[in-house]
Design an enzyme around this catalytic site. Structure first.
Site, PDB file in Angstrom:
ATOM      1  CE1 TYR A 232     -11.453   7.956  13.306  1.00  0.00           C
ATOM      2  CE2 TYR A 232     -13.105   9.691  13.277  1.00  0.00           C
ATOM      3  CZ  TYR A 232     -11.925   9.179  13.765  1.00  0.00           C
ATOM      4  OH  TYR A 232     -11.224   9.861  14.724  1.00  0.00           O
TER       5      TYR A 232
ATOM      6  CD  GLU B 244      -9.755   7.382  16.605  1.00  0.00           C
ATOM      7  OE1 GLU B 244      -8.870   6.662  17.107  1.00  0.00           O
ATOM      8  OE2 GLU B 244      -9.506   8.303  15.813  1.00  0.00           O
TER       9      GLU B 244
END
Ligand code: GDP
Ligand code: MN
Length: 381
Positions: free
Chosen positions: A108, A196
């Site tokens: 992530y 993101e």
């Protein structure tokens, strides 16, 4: 402003960030052709302004071009409901068809603005993928944060530190640090409020690829990025927020039932806190702005009247440049045009307070005039 994954990936590619090969399709036939050009197998992904698509059936692996066309046909034209959308979901008009990546590990990585740090923050985790919310809630130590100084930017040592924290080793550290440097550049140059990548995947022999991409562009910087504004997809936006946005009204839809009309962002936030403190829930944040005209107030109030969840309205206005009578006239005009309106609790203070109260008294509307916010508390529950 949010943009689609395929648009975000195209921006990332321009900045040298590795993304899978693929193309965007508006019809099953286009999806079939793209899958064929990729060699047959593909990932077909619904393009909507919301995450959580994987768990909601919006991301499918397909083995043949025909299957890609079938999946595209099943997705395009319907609404996708994910945990990030409302119950009605958002319409799927396009799918992204990409080559399948052999995922070894999902990481992530994101950059966003952290109000507490008063600047951008890089958030990274070795435990990426669809369970990232669980990771954040249960094992927050698996998520690291670095807040680079926005004036000097990201130092190479910081990029390497994040690469190590992501579990990268050997040549991957160099690749990961380069990716971060490019991501930072993209975030900074395009005035983003969020970028993101989840998952940032380690694939095959150790290459790092952005399998997902989410980008939000800071609305206050829109004048500097006319080219990016063409990426806007109004159909994906909340219709009330869109109407407010088009009228220059600061409005954010929330999930309570007390409509709030306030002038000034600080007062609006304090008012929402007060509503929450007495056990009620605000339906929205709404700042009509300092110098609003009657017409703008009317439009702002119409947005509240169009929100079916609003059961009561709390008006909290401190008249300065915005005069209380102008505000009252705008509210009355909106209610008269609509015909029906929920009960209104109004606190008017400051410039032309008495004139404003008189407009409400003369209107025949269901308005309870109060002096202080304390008086509102009992009425909101
Ligand atoms: P989101 O659920 O909206 O965040 O959509 P993502 O783009 O993150 O896709 C969800 C999941 O699909 C990812 O976490 C991956 O596990 C899987 N996925 C996406 N692309 C590929 C791919 O090329 N290969 C494989 N094996 N899985 C993929
Ligand atoms: Mn994702």
């Amino acid at each position: 402003m949010k943009i689609h994954e395929y648009q975000a990936k195209s921006l990332m590619a321009q900045y040298g960030i590795p993304v899978p090969k693929g193309g965007v399709a508006s019809t099953p036939e286009e999806a079939r052709q793209i899958a064929a050009s990729l060699g047959g197998r593909a990932v077909v992904k619904a393009q909507v302004h919301a995450g959580g698509r994987g768990k909601a059936g919006g991301v499918k692996l397909t083995n043949t071009p025909e299957e890609a066309a079938q999946v595209a046909a099943s997705l395009i034209g319907r609404n996708l409901v994910t945990h990030q959308t409302g119950p009605e979901g958002v319409p799927i008009r396009k799918v992204l068809v990409e080559e399948v990546q052999p995922i070894v590990k999902e990481l992530y990585l994101s950059i966003t603005i952290d109000a507490a740090a008063r600047g951008p923050v890089i958030i990274a985790s070795e435990a990426g993928g669809m369970e990232i919310e669980e990771v954040a809630a249960r094992t927050p130590e698996k998520i690291i944060r670095i807040a680079p100084n926005p004036t000097v930017g990201l130092f190479p040592y910081q990029a390497r530190k994040i690469a190590y924290a992501l579990g990268l080793r050997g040549d991957q550290v160099r690749d990961g640090a380069a990716l971060l440097t490019n991501l930072w550049k993209l975030f900074y140059e395009k005035d983003l409020s969020l970028i993101e990548i989840n998952p940032l995947a380690i694939v095959g022999e150790g290459r790092i690829v952005a399998l997902d991409g989410k980008i939000n562009i800071e609305d206050d910087a829109d004048f500097r990025h006319k080219d990016l504004m063409t990426l806007r997809d109004p159909e994906q936006e909340d219709p009330l927020e869109r109407m407010a946005n088009d009228s220059g009204i600061a409005y954010v839809r929330l999930d309570g039932d007390i409509g709030c009309v306030v002038n000034g962002a600080g007062l609006a936030m304090a008012t929402m806190d007060m509503v929450s403190l007495v056990g009620a829930k605000p339906a929205n944040f709404l700042d009509v702005g300092g110098g609003a005209e009657e017409e703008k107030v009317k439009r702002a109030f119409t947005i509240l009247l169009d929100d079916p969840r609003v059961k009561k309205v709390l008006i909290n206005v401190f008249g300065g440049i915005l005069r209380c009578d102008i505000l009252a006239r705008g509210v009355v005009a909106a209610c008269k045009e609509k015909g029906v309106h929920p009960p209104i609790i109004a606190r008017l203070q400051g410039t032309n307070k008495e004139e404003g109260r008189q407009v409400f008294r003369d209107s025949g509307l269901k308005v309870t005039l109060i002096e202080t916010l304390h008086d509102a508390a009992a009425m909101l529950r």
